[in-house]
Design a protein around this motif. Sequence first.
Motif, PDB file in Angstrom:
ATOM      1  N   VAL A 131       0.831  -1.203   0.000  1.00  0.00           N
ATOM      2  CA  VAL A 131       0.000   0.000   0.000  1.00  0.00           C
ATOM      3  C   VAL A 131       0.867   1.256   0.000  1.00  0.00           C
ATOM      4  CG1 VAL A 131      -1.694   1.325   1.305  1.00  0.00           C
ATOM      5  CG2 VAL A 131      -1.938  -1.156   1.115  1.00  0.00           C
ATOM      6  N   GLY A 132       1.849   1.289   0.899  1.00  0.00           N
ATOM      7  CA  GLY A 132       2.713   2.459   0.990  1.00  0.00           C
ATOM      8  C   GLY A 132       3.539   2.667  -0.265  1.00  0.00           C
ATOM      9  N   GLY A 133       4.086   1.561  -0.820  1.00  0.00           N
ATOM     10  CA  GLY A 133       4.890   1.673  -2.031  1.00  0.00           C
ATOM     11  C   GLY A 133       4.068   2.160  -3.214  1.00  0.00           C
ATOM     12  N   THR A 134       2.838   1.623  -3.337  1.00  0.00           N
ATOM     13  CA  THR A 134       1.964   2.061  -4.430  1.00  0.00           C
ATOM     14  C   THR A 134       1.664   3.551  -4.316  1.00  0.00           C
ATOM     15  OG1 THR A 134       0.929  -0.128  -4.600  1.00  0.00           O
ATOM     16  CG2 THR A 134      -0.280   1.732  -5.520  1.00  0.00           C
ATOM     17  N   LEU A 135       1.343   4.000  -3.092  1.00  0.00           N
ATOM     18  CA  LEU A 135       1.030   5.414  -2.884  1.00  0.00           C
ATOM     19  C   LEU A 135       2.257   6.291  -3.111  1.00  0.00           C
ATOM     20  CD1 LEU A 135      -1.213   7.348  -2.010  1.00  0.00           C
ATOM     21  CD2 LEU A 135      -0.539   6.969   0.361  1.00  0.00           C
ATOM     22  N   PHE A 136       3.392   5.866  -2.555  1.00  0.00           N
ATOM     23  CA  PHE A 136       4.613   6.668  -2.638  1.00  0.00           C
ATOM     24  C   PHE A 136       5.093   6.813  -4.078  1.00  0.00           C
ATOM     25  CE2 PHE A 136       9.333   6.880  -2.514  1.00  0.00           C
ATOM     26  CZ  PHE A 136       9.473   8.094  -1.861  1.00  0.00           C
ATOM     27  N   PHE A 137       5.187   5.688  -4.798  1.00  0.00           N
ATOM     28  CA  PHE A 137       5.737   5.747  -6.149  1.00  0.00           C
ATOM     29  C   PHE A 137       4.748   6.344  -7.151  1.00  0.00           C
ATOM     30  CE2 PHE A 137       8.490   2.491  -4.201  1.00  0.00           C
ATOM     31  CZ  PHE A 137       9.719   3.101  -4.443  1.00  0.00           C
ATOM     32  N   SER A 138       3.450   6.215  -6.860  1.00  0.00           N
ATOM     33  CA  SER A 138       2.479   6.878  -7.731  1.00  0.00           C
ATOM     34  C   SER A 138       2.583   8.393  -7.594  1.00  0.00           C
ATOM     35  CB  SER A 138       1.054   6.415  -7.417  1.00  0.00           C
ATOM     36  OG  SER A 138       0.633   6.861  -6.136  1.00  0.00           O
ATOM     37  N   GLN A 139       2.873   8.879  -6.364  1.00  0.00           N
ATOM     38  CA  GLN A 139       3.054  10.313  -6.172  1.00  0.00           C
ATOM     39  C   GLN A 139       4.339  10.801  -6.828  1.00  0.00           C
ATOM     40  OE1 GLN A 139       0.742  12.468  -4.800  1.00  0.00           O
ATOM     41  NE2 GLN A 139      -0.458  10.595  -5.009  1.00  0.00           N
ATOM     42  N   ILE A 140       5.384   9.983  -6.798  1.00  0.00           N
ATOM     43  CA  ILE A 140       6.622  10.342  -7.490  1.00  0.00           C
ATOM     44  C   ILE A 140       6.361  10.448  -8.991  1.00  0.00           C
ATOM     45  CG2 ILE A 140       8.895   9.459  -8.170  1.00  0.00           C
ATOM     46  CD1 ILE A 140       9.304   8.499  -5.369  1.00  0.00           C
ATOM     47  N   ARG A 141       5.608   9.485  -9.518  1.00  0.00           N
ATOM     48  CA  ARG A 141       5.271   9.526 -10.943  1.00  0.00           C
ATOM     49  C   ARG A 141       4.452  10.778 -11.268  1.00  0.00           C
ATOM     50  NH1 ARG A 141       0.970   8.048 -14.127  1.00  0.00           N
ATOM     51  NH2 ARG A 141       1.486   7.348 -16.241  1.00  0.00           N
ATOM     52  N   ASN A 142       3.472  11.094 -10.405  1.00  0.00           N
ATOM     53  CA  ASN A 142       2.661  12.293 -10.626  1.00  0.00           C
ATOM     54  C   ASN A 142       3.515  13.560 -10.576  1.00  0.00           C
ATOM     55  OD1 ASN A 142       0.353  10.747 -10.872  1.00  0.00           O
ATOM     56  ND2 ASN A 142      -0.283  11.030  -8.747  1.00  0.00           N
ATOM     57  N   ASP A 143       4.476  13.595  -9.641  1.00  0.00           N
ATOM     58  CA  ASP A 143       5.379  14.750  -9.564  1.00  0.00           C
ATOM     59  C   ASP A 143       6.181  14.888 -10.859  1.00  0.00           C
ATOM     60  OD1 ASP A 143       4.499  15.301  -7.042  1.00  0.00           O
ATOM     61  OD2 ASP A 143       6.221  14.428  -6.015  1.00  0.00           O
ATOM     62  N   TRP A 144       6.645  13.753 -11.397  1.00  0.00           N
ATOM     63  CA  TRP A 144       7.407  13.792 -12.644  1.00  0.00           C
ATOM     64  C   TRP A 144       6.536  14.303 -13.790  1.00  0.00           C
ATOM     65  CZ3 TRP A 144       6.731  11.582 -17.415  1.00  0.00           C
ATOM     66  CH2 TRP A 144       7.813  11.694 -18.305  1.00  0.00           C
ATOM     67  N   ILE A 145       5.287  13.842 -13.849  1.00  0.00           N
ATOM     68  CA  ILE A 145       4.377  14.293 -14.908  1.00  0.00           C
ATOM     69  C   ILE A 145       4.142  15.789 -14.798  1.00  0.00           C
ATOM     70  CG2 ILE A 145       1.994  14.171 -15.741  1.00  0.00           C
ATOM     71  CD1 ILE A 145       2.030  11.188 -15.062  1.00  0.00           C
ATOM     72  N   ARG A 146       3.936  16.279 -13.569  1.00  0.00           N
ATOM     73  CA  ARG A 146       3.704  17.713 -13.392  1.00  0.00           C
ATOM     74  C   ARG A 146       4.928  18.527 -13.818  1.00  0.00           C
ATOM     75  NH1 ARG A 146       0.433  15.899  -8.927  1.00  0.00           N
ATOM     76  NH2 ARG A 146       2.245  15.786  -7.541  1.00  0.00           N
TER      77      ARG A 146
END
Length: 237
Positions: A131-146
């Motif tokens: 759960v934590g890894g999915t949330l953490f790395f999805s936010q990193i991906r979103n930061d990269w997209i932004r």
Amino acid sequence: MNILKLIGGIFFVAGLAMLAGSSFSYVSQKDFIASAKHAEGEVIDLLRKVSRDDDGDSITYSAVVRFTDDKSVSHEFVNNVSSNPPGYSKGQDVNLLYAPDNPTNAIIDDFWGRWAMVAILGGMGSIFSLVGGTLFFSQIRNDWIRRWLRANGTAFAVDFLEVERDLSQSMNGRHPYRIVAQGKNPFTGKLEQYLSGAIWVDPTEYMAGRNLRVLVDPNKPSRHMLDTDWLADLLQR
């Protein structure tokens, strides 16, 4: 501060720590089992344990076992697993394992006696890290997209509609705000609504007469963001 990334990171690290603890416990327990001696014992009592939390009292029971070692010395120990209903009954015969150099270091010889700590830490660690890894790395991906959209995205103007509360998130009992805007996507020709990221201060007073824009990936119009960098600059003043 990205709250979701922080929470995800904490859960991910905690999950990895639990998995490491599970691995250590497995190796330690395996060594114990390899060197332990077998014996038969009797459940002489059920130890009542009470734990308190916000939902009230939780009661579980642990078996108290008496056995005689290979030197005819009697020993007692409390089973390391407690449950409700009790896993054993008073007077029940059980097989057990004990350390030859310290017979009070003993376990009931069943799955939970052998592997309870391994299973609990492994199960919780898997859930927390997933759960934590999915949330953490999805936010990193979103930061990269932004970041990519800020540098390479095509901008177009949209109209402000409203500020709404995001009830899907909360921190310390508070829900963040989101800016809702609307405009025609030049790449799809469709009128669409756009949401900002979570904002933890009500931005309503800053919205009067504000020109808003959306940044969109021309090669993938579904990838876009409502630009709120201007708001961050205002809030830091």
